[in-house]
Each structure stands twice: as structure tokens, then as C-alpha cells.
Design an enzyme around this catalytic site. Structure first.
Site: not given
Ligand code: CAA
Length: 379
Positions: A131, A157-158, A363
């Protein structure tokens, strides 16, 4: 700095407001109670261009800016957050991702019907054990030369039941971690897909949330978005814009609850006068209005940055965390202003309070937004 909306912005805002009042308000309580997907209303939203608002007219979209999108999302969400989440996912996660990173063939085949509202899409990142920790994808997309073989389960999944096209994140090279993930376009009718039962949720009960299972699902290579291993970056970049959509949804829930509380406070009398004449209520209304305005400005700033092609990751997460916490607080206070009446369905505020909660979860939870914000300010 210009805080004025253009004539076009005001026109879109009014069109969305009229649609919400005329088409969504009737039946919103029943749809919530019976978990009924607003299919007819979503079809009309599509015909009006609200499902592909920012997509170029070349690909069937309305060609509008992100400010217009925030304004429309706020108006639709004031009345029906179950409809606005469909709008948000289709616009921000599905259409934006395809228009920005898809090939010309992918755009012609999938974006055109999605942006013009003929079909809707779903974005599949979350899994039973992935998640917030989105890099831990267990769904596998095995490389078979000219196609991928997809196995795994996606959760929460929405549009899971109603979408015709899915954007699915799946792991191809587990040894590469986040750099091994691919984003694939999968058609709902592909053999091997099973849709789980509709989730019985606290809020946004009209929206269509399901698990989706993939068993040996064959996906042609041309359906991969971007280079091999681009899937996680694709998801993160797409979600950064999605957060502006959900922030605007939260803003709408908050402003909808506030408008109801304001109206009720001018009608309801207690201790010989309208309750709006009591300072206890006035202070609540003042705090609600102030927080909502701050949330609105954060949403608009993030939208403006996106339209200017600046990095909006930080502002989008700030907007999302602040607007969603505002929505939860304002909606709860709106129930309080209504007293006992706020606790029953006819007055709408209890639904808005239930709907508000999800904006702190999907999200990216409020905790995830704080991770994104703190990483950005510390880097
Ligand atoms: N833009 C571009 N690249 C990004 C980025 C961004 N915003 N955020 C991370 N990355 C890249 C990083 O740069 C990294 O790449 P490199 O290794 O080349 O540097 C890679 O992605 C991995 O990133 P992290 O090491 O930062 O990864 P992490 O495991 O520490 O996780 C996190 C980062 C921000 C916690 C991420 O996992 C996250 O956003 N989690 C939440 C997921 C989420 O929002 N889920 C929602 C599901 S969809 C939904 O809800 C839709 C619906 O139904 C309404």
C-alpha cells in the site's frame, strides 16, 4: 501575482456546479446507502468533457488547464465525492499518465476513448501487501519475449468493476527493486482477469472499489508504458498530479460541508436567536472558512505550478495533506453545528464526514505526504 480567475475558469466552475446540483444531488443519499455506482451521471460527465479535462482535443480531451480541473473537482465533490473520485482517477491517473508517457498508438487506441468519456480507466498500484510501501510489488509481469505474463492481485481499485482499461504496475526484474517495475495497459476483457466483490466502505460508497486478480494474463509488449523498468517512476510521477485531484476533492468536501453548516446556522434557532448569532458557532464558521481558503490556495498553487511545467511534487503533497485534514475537521464540525440533525442522512453532512476520511488515506496517506514533503525540504 494574479488571484483573478479567467472568464473560462468561471464558466467551467459554473458548469460543474450546475451539473452537481442538477444531476448529482438528486439520488446522492440513495446511491450512498445502496452503494450504487453513478453510471448514468458519469456518462454525462464524460459527454461534457469532465473526464478528460486536461487532455489535448487532439486526443479527445477538453484541453483545459489544471486550475479549471481544481475548480470543477471542488464543485462536483461538494455534492458527490463518489462521482468525483471517478473523475479524479480518470483525469489525473489514467489520462495524464497515458498522454504524458504513452506512445502515439497507445494514445489513439486508449486515450481517445478514455478522455472523451466513452470508457473509464483504473490505476492499479496497491496490493494486499504493498500500500504505502509501493515498491514492494508482488504482482509479476514475466517477460516472455513479445508479451508479458501477469500474475498477482491488486487491491482497493477505484473503478475496479467499471473500468474498461487498467494501468497496472507489476514487477519484471525483482532483483532491481523499484527499477524492475513496469507499467502495463491491460484491457479488462483479457482472459485471466477476475474482479472481486465490491468493497463495503465507510464512505464514497457509490464508487466502485474492488480487488482485481490476474492469472496468466497475456499482455502484448506494445502495451508497456515507457522503457523497461519505468513503471515505478511512472506511478510516482502520475500520483504527484493525482494528489492535486484528491486535494481538490477534499477541498470540495470541506466547502460542501461548510456551506451546509452556514445555511443551517442561519435557520436554526436556539436560546431565542439563530445559532449563527452565538459566538460558539461563529468561531467554528470562522475557522472553517479560513482553513478552506488556505486549502484552496494550496490546491491552486500546485495546479498553477503544474500548468507552468514546474515541479509540483511538494506543493501537491502539501495541498493533499492540508486539504484532506481540513475536510475531515470541517465535516466533523459541520455535523456538530447541525447537532442531532447532522447525525442523520437527510442533512448530507454525515455523508461528507464519512467521505472525507478516505482523502487522508488514498493516493498516499497523510503520513506518506509528510514523507514526501520532509524529503523535499531536507534535500
Ligand atoms: N517522481 C519521480 N520519481 C520518483 C518520485 C516522484 N514523485 N518519487 C520517487 N521517485 C523515484 C525515486 O527517485 C527513486 O528512483 P531512483 O532510485 O532512480 O532515485 C524511486 O522512485 C524509488 O523511490 P524511493 O526510494 O523514494 O522509494 P520508497 O520506497 O522510499 O517510497 C514513497 C517512496 C513516496 C513512500 C512511495 O512509495 C509512495 O508514494 N507510496 C504511496 C503510494 C500511493 O500513493 N499509493 C496510492 C495508490 S493509487 C490510489 O489510491 C488511487 C485511487 O484509488 C484513488
Amino acid at each position: 501575482m494574479d488571484f483573478q480567475f479567467t472568464e473560462e475558469h468561471l464558466m467551467i466552475q459554473k458548469a460543474a456546479r450546475d451539473f452537481a446540483v442538477n444531476e448529482l444531488l438528486p439520488g446522492v443519499i440513495e446511491r450512498d446507502e445502496h452503494q450504487k455506482f453513478p453510471a448514468e451521471q458519469i456518462k454525462k460527465l464524460g459527454e461534457l468533457g469532465f473526464l478528460g479535462m486536461m487532455v489535448s482535443p487532439k486526443y479527445g480531451g477538453a484541453g483545459l488547464d489544471t486550475i479549471s480541473y481544481v475548480l470543477a473537482m471542488e464543485e462536483i465533490s461538494k455534492v458527490d465525492a463518489s462521482a468525483s473520485v471517478v473523475m479524479s482517477v480518470n483525469n489525473s491517473l489514467v489520462c495524464w499518465g497515458l498522454e504524458t508517457f504513452g506512445t502515439e498508438e497507445q494514445k489513439q487506441k486508449y486515450l481517445v476513448p478514455l478522455a472523451s468519456g466513452q470508457i473509464i480507466g483504473a490505476f492499479m498500484l496497491s496490493e494486499p501487501e504493498a500500500g504505502s510501501d509501493a515498491t514492494s510489488q508482488r504482482t509479476i509481469a514475466e517477460d516472455k519475449g513479445d508479451h508479458y505474463l501477469v500474475n498477482g492481485t491488486k487491491n482497493w481499485i477505484t473503478n475496479g468493476g467499471s473500468a474498461s482499461v487498467y494501468l497496472v504496475m507489476a514487477q519484471t526484474h525483482p532483483e532491481k527493486g523499484s527499477k524492475g517495475i513496469n507499467a502495463l495497459i491491460i484491457e479488462k476483457d483479457t482472459p485471466g482477469i477476475t474482479i472481486g466483490p465490491k468493497e463495503n466502505k465507510l464512505g464514497i460508497r457509490g464508487s466502485d472499489t474492488h480487488s482485481v486478480m490476474f492469472q496468466d494474463v497475456k499482455v502484448p509488449k506494445e502495451n508497456r508504458i515507457g522503457e523497461d523498468g519505468f513503471g515505478f517512476k511512472f506511478a510516482m510521477k502520475t500520483l504527484a498530479g493525482g494528489r492535486i485531484g484528491i486535494a481538490s476533492q477534499a477541498l470540495g468536501i470541506a466547502s460542501g460541508a461548510f456551506e451546509l453548516a452556514l445555511k443551517y446556522s442561519k435557520e436554526r434557532k436556539a436560546f431565542g436567536k439563530e445559532i449563527s448569532q452565538h459566538q460558539a458557532i461563529q468561531f467554528k464558521l470562522a475557522d472553517m472558512a479560513t482553513k478552506i481558503e488556505a486549502a484552496r490556495l494550496l490546491c491552486l498553487k500546485a495546479a498553477w505550478e503544474k500548468d507552468q511545467h514546474l515541479d509540483y511534487t511538494l506543493s501537491g503533497s502539501m495541498a493533499k495533506v492540508f486539504a484532506s485534514e481540513t475536510a475531515m475537521w470541517v465535516a466533523t464540525e459541520a455535523v456538530q453545528v447541525h447537532g442531532g440533525y447532522g447525525y442523520v442522512k437527510e442533512y448530507h453532512v454525515e455523508r461528507l464526514m464519512r467521505d472525507a476520511k478516505i482523502t487522508q488515506i488514498y493516493e498516499g496517506t497523510s503520513e506518506i505526504q509528510r514523507i514526501v514533503i520532509s524529503r523535499s525540504i531536507l534535500s
